[in-house]
Design a protein around this motif. Structure first.
Motif, PDB file in Angstrom:
ATOM      1  N   ARG A 162       0.822  -1.216   0.000  1.00  0.00           N
ATOM      2  CA  ARG A 162       0.000   0.000   0.000  1.00  0.00           C
ATOM      3  C   ARG A 162       0.857   1.268   0.000  1.00  0.00           C
ATOM      4  O   ARG A 162       0.475   2.270  -0.611  1.00  0.00           O
ATOM      5  N   PHE A 163       1.983   1.232   0.654  1.00  0.00           N
ATOM      6  CA  PHE A 163       2.869   2.398   0.770  1.00  0.00           C
ATOM      7  C   PHE A 163       4.123   2.173  -0.067  1.00  0.00           C
ATOM      8  O   PHE A 163       4.622   1.046  -0.166  1.00  0.00           O
ATOM      9  N   THR A 164       4.632   3.258  -0.618  1.00  0.00           N
ATOM     10  CA  THR A 164       5.870   3.212  -1.395  1.00  0.00           C
ATOM     11  C   THR A 164       6.763   4.379  -0.997  1.00  0.00           C
ATOM     12  O   THR A 164       6.316   5.534  -1.014  1.00  0.00           O
ATOM     13  N   VAL A 165       7.991   4.048  -0.652  1.00  0.00           N
ATOM     14  CA  VAL A 165       8.968   5.082  -0.314  1.00  0.00           C
ATOM     15  C   VAL A 165       9.897   5.309  -1.502  1.00  0.00           C
ATOM     16  O   VAL A 165      10.231   4.363  -2.224  1.00  0.00           O
ATOM     17  N   SER A 166      10.279   6.565  -1.699  1.00  0.00           N
ATOM     18  CA  SER A 166      11.189   6.894  -2.791  1.00  0.00           C
ATOM     19  C   SER A 166      11.987   8.125  -2.390  1.00  0.00           C
ATOM     20  O   SER A 166      11.668   8.794  -1.397  1.00  0.00           O
ATOM     21  N   ARG A 167      13.024   8.409  -3.163  1.00  0.00           N
ATOM     22  CA  ARG A 167      13.796   9.607  -2.877  1.00  0.00           C
ATOM     23  C   ARG A 167      14.213  10.287  -4.153  1.00  0.00           C
ATOM     24  O   ARG A 167      14.398   9.626  -5.182  1.00  0.00           O
ATOM     25  N   ASP A 168      14.360  11.585  -4.072  1.00  0.00           N
ATOM     26  CA  ASP A 168      14.875  12.406  -5.161  1.00  0.00           C
ATOM     27  C   ASP A 168      16.101  13.115  -4.594  1.00  0.00           C
ATOM     28  O   ASP A 168      15.984  14.111  -3.890  1.00  0.00           O
ATOM     29  N   SER A 169      17.266  12.581  -4.907  1.00  0.00           N
ATOM     30  CA  SER A 169      18.495  13.125  -4.330  1.00  0.00           C
ATOM     31  C   SER A 169      18.764  14.544  -4.802  1.00  0.00           C
ATOM     32  O   SER A 169      19.315  15.358  -4.064  1.00  0.00           O
ATOM     33  N   ALA A 170      18.366  14.845  -6.024  1.00  0.00           N
ATOM     34  CA  ALA A 170      18.577  16.190  -6.548  1.00  0.00           C
ATOM     35  C   ALA A 170      17.803  17.229  -5.741  1.00  0.00           C
ATOM     36  O   ALA A 170      18.246  18.370  -5.585  1.00  0.00           O
ATOM     37  N   LYS A 171      16.664  16.823  -5.211  1.00  0.00           N
ATOM     38  CA  LYS A 171      15.837  17.720  -4.410  1.00  0.00           C
ATOM     39  C   LYS A 171      16.047  17.506  -2.916  1.00  0.00           C
ATOM     40  O   LYS A 171      15.403  18.169  -2.105  1.00  0.00           O
ATOM     41  N   ASN A 172      16.902  16.562  -2.565  1.00  0.00           N
ATOM     42  CA  ASN A 172      17.157  16.269  -1.156  1.00  0.00           C
ATOM     43  C   ASN A 172      15.860  15.950  -0.407  1.00  0.00           C
ATOM     44  O   ASN A 172      15.640  16.400   0.728  1.00  0.00           O
ATOM     45  N   THR A 173      15.041  15.162  -1.057  1.00  0.00           N
ATOM     46  CA  THR A 173      13.706  14.892  -0.515  1.00  0.00           C
ATOM     47  C   THR A 173      13.380  13.408  -0.596  1.00  0.00           C
ATOM     48  O   THR A 173      13.718  12.747  -1.591  1.00  0.00           O
ATOM     49  N   VAL A 174      12.735  12.913   0.441  1.00  0.00           N
ATOM     50  CA  VAL A 174      12.224  11.546   0.471  1.00  0.00           C
ATOM     51  C   VAL A 174      10.705  11.622   0.507  1.00  0.00           C
ATOM     52  O   VAL A 174      10.138  12.471   1.192  1.00  0.00           O
ATOM     53  N   TYR A 175      10.070  10.723  -0.227  1.00  0.00           N
ATOM     54  CA  TYR A 175       8.610  10.725  -0.335  1.00  0.00           C
ATOM     55  C   TYR A 175       8.024   9.437   0.233  1.00  0.00           C
ATOM     56  O   TYR A 175       8.658   8.382   0.219  1.00  0.00           O
ATOM     57  N   LEU A 176       6.803   9.541   0.696  1.00  0.00           N
ATOM     58  CA  LEU A 176       6.042   8.368   1.107  1.00  0.00           C
ATOM     59  C   LEU A 176       4.671   8.442   0.444  1.00  0.00           C
ATOM     60  O   LEU A 176       3.836   9.271   0.805  1.00  0.00           O
ATOM     61  N   GLN A 177       4.486   7.606  -0.572  1.00  0.00           N
ATOM     62  CA  GLN A 177       3.205   7.520  -1.244  1.00  0.00           C
ATOM     63  C   GLN A 177       2.346   6.500  -0.508  1.00  0.00           C
ATOM     64  O   GLN A 177       2.736   5.336  -0.376  1.00  0.00           O
ATOM     65  N   MET A 178       1.205   6.938  -0.037  1.00  0.00           N
ATOM     66  CA  MET A 178       0.324   6.074   0.751  1.00  0.00           C
ATOM     67  C   MET A 178      -0.985   5.896   0.001  1.00  0.00           C
ATOM     68  O   MET A 178      -1.714   6.873  -0.232  1.00  0.00           O
ATOM     69  N   ASN A 179      -1.248   4.668  -0.401  1.00  0.00           N
ATOM     70  CA  ASN A 179      -2.474   4.341  -1.127  1.00  0.00           C
ATOM     71  C   ASN A 179      -3.356   3.420  -0.298  1.00  0.00           C
ATOM     72  O   ASN A 179      -2.888   2.778   0.645  1.00  0.00           O
ATOM     73  N   ASN A 180      -4.614   3.366  -0.672  1.00  0.00           N
ATOM     74  CA  ASN A 180      -5.572   2.495   0.004  1.00  0.00           C
ATOM     75  C   ASN A 180      -5.495   2.678   1.523  1.00  0.00           C
ATOM     76  O   ASN A 180      -5.383   1.700   2.287  1.00  0.00           O
ATOM     77  N   LEU A 181      -5.543   3.908   1.947  1.00  0.00           N
ATOM     78  CA  LEU A 181      -5.404   4.219   3.366  1.00  0.00           C
ATOM     79  C   LEU A 181      -6.548   3.654   4.187  1.00  0.00           C
ATOM     80  O   LEU A 181      -7.702   3.579   3.712  1.00  0.00           O
ATOM     81  N   GLU A 182      -6.231   3.278   5.404  1.00  0.00           N
ATOM     82  CA  GLU A 182      -7.190   2.691   6.340  1.00  0.00           C
ATOM     83  C   GLU A 182      -7.252   3.566   7.589  1.00  0.00           C
ATOM     84  O   GLU A 182      -6.269   4.262   7.909  1.00  0.00           O
ATOM     85  N   PRO A 183      -8.364   3.525   8.313  1.00  0.00           N
ATOM     86  CA  PRO A 183      -8.438   4.316   9.560  1.00  0.00           C
ATOM     87  C   PRO A 183      -7.292   4.003  10.519  1.00  0.00           C
ATOM     88  O   PRO A 183      -6.852   4.894  11.257  1.00  0.00           O
ATOM     89  N   GLU A 184      -6.787   2.778  10.474  1.00  0.00           N
ATOM     90  CA  GLU A 184      -5.680   2.385  11.348  1.00  0.00           C
ATOM     91  C   GLU A 184      -4.378   3.078  10.992  1.00  0.00           C
ATOM     92  O   GLU A 184      -3.399   3.026  11.744  1.00  0.00           O
ATOM     93  N   ASP A 185      -4.325   3.726   9.832  1.00  0.00           N
ATOM     94  CA  ASP A 185      -3.137   4.478   9.431  1.00  0.00           C
ATOM     95  C   ASP A 185      -3.112   5.875  10.039  1.00  0.00           C
ATOM     96  O   ASP A 185      -2.123   6.602   9.872  1.00  0.00           O
ATOM     97  N   THR A 186      -4.165   6.260  10.721  1.00  0.00           N
ATOM     98  CA  THR A 186      -4.218   7.573  11.340  1.00  0.00           C
ATOM     99  C   THR A 186      -3.125   7.712  12.392  1.00  0.00           C
ATOM    100  O   THR A 186      -3.015   6.890  13.300  1.00  0.00           O
ATOM    101  N   ALA A 187      -2.290   8.737  12.220  1.00  0.00           N
ATOM    102  CA  ALA A 187      -1.155   8.945  13.121  1.00  0.00           C
ATOM    103  C   ALA A 187      -0.428  10.213  12.706  1.00  0.00           C
ATOM    104  O   ALA A 187      -0.685  10.775  11.640  1.00  0.00           O
ATOM    105  N   VAL A 188       0.487  10.618  13.559  1.00  0.00           N
ATOM    106  CA  VAL A 188       1.468  11.634  13.160  1.00  0.00           C
ATOM    107  C   VAL A 188       2.641  10.887  12.536  1.00  0.00           C
ATOM    108  O   VAL A 188       3.168   9.946  13.133  1.00  0.00           O
TER     109      VAL A 188
END
Length: 120
Positions: A66-92
């Motif tokens: 459901r989740f995919t992590v990736s990074r863009d080194s040129a932008k110095n950024t890491v991403y977390l794509q979260m799909n098919n979210l569930e109420p149990e994913d609620t968090a900080v």
């Protein structure tokens, strides 16, 4: 190193969100980076991590497929794509730097957290 997490919000179950973790103060591309989350009244939980090259990724069983992590080194950024979210994913959600492991004590650098709320 300063980490800035963003992208949280309110979404219905089954929806998607993409979180971003932008780093400043140091070249981020040499670090392993992770996402953790903490729900109210619960301990901080490992979600995923990615190595400096982006070739090695580790996922918690609860988010695999459901989740995919990736990074863009040129932008110095890491991403977390979260799909098919569930109420149990609620968090900080927090990004953290300088390791790949699942234990939060391994991480030196932490972002401020971004709140994800999934409604049923």
């Amino acid at each position: 190193v300063q980490l800035q997490a963003s992208g949280g919000g309110l979404v219905q179950a089954g929806g998607s969100l993409r979180l971003s973790c932008a780093a400043s103060g140091r070249t981020f591309s040499s670090c392993g980076t992770a996402w953790f989350r903490q729900a109210p009244g619960k301990e901080r939980e490992f979600v995923t991590s990615i190595d400096w090259s982006g070739s090695r990724k580790i996922y918690a069983d609860s988010v695999k497929g459901r989740f995919t992590v990736s990074r863009d080194s040129a932008k110095n950024t890491v991403y977390l794509q979260m799909n098919n979210l569930e109420p149990e994913d609620t968090a900080v959600y927090y990004c953290a730097g300088d390791s790949l492991g699942s234990d939060p004590v391994l991480y030196v650098y932490w972002g401020q957290g971004t709140l994800v709320t999934v409604s049923a």
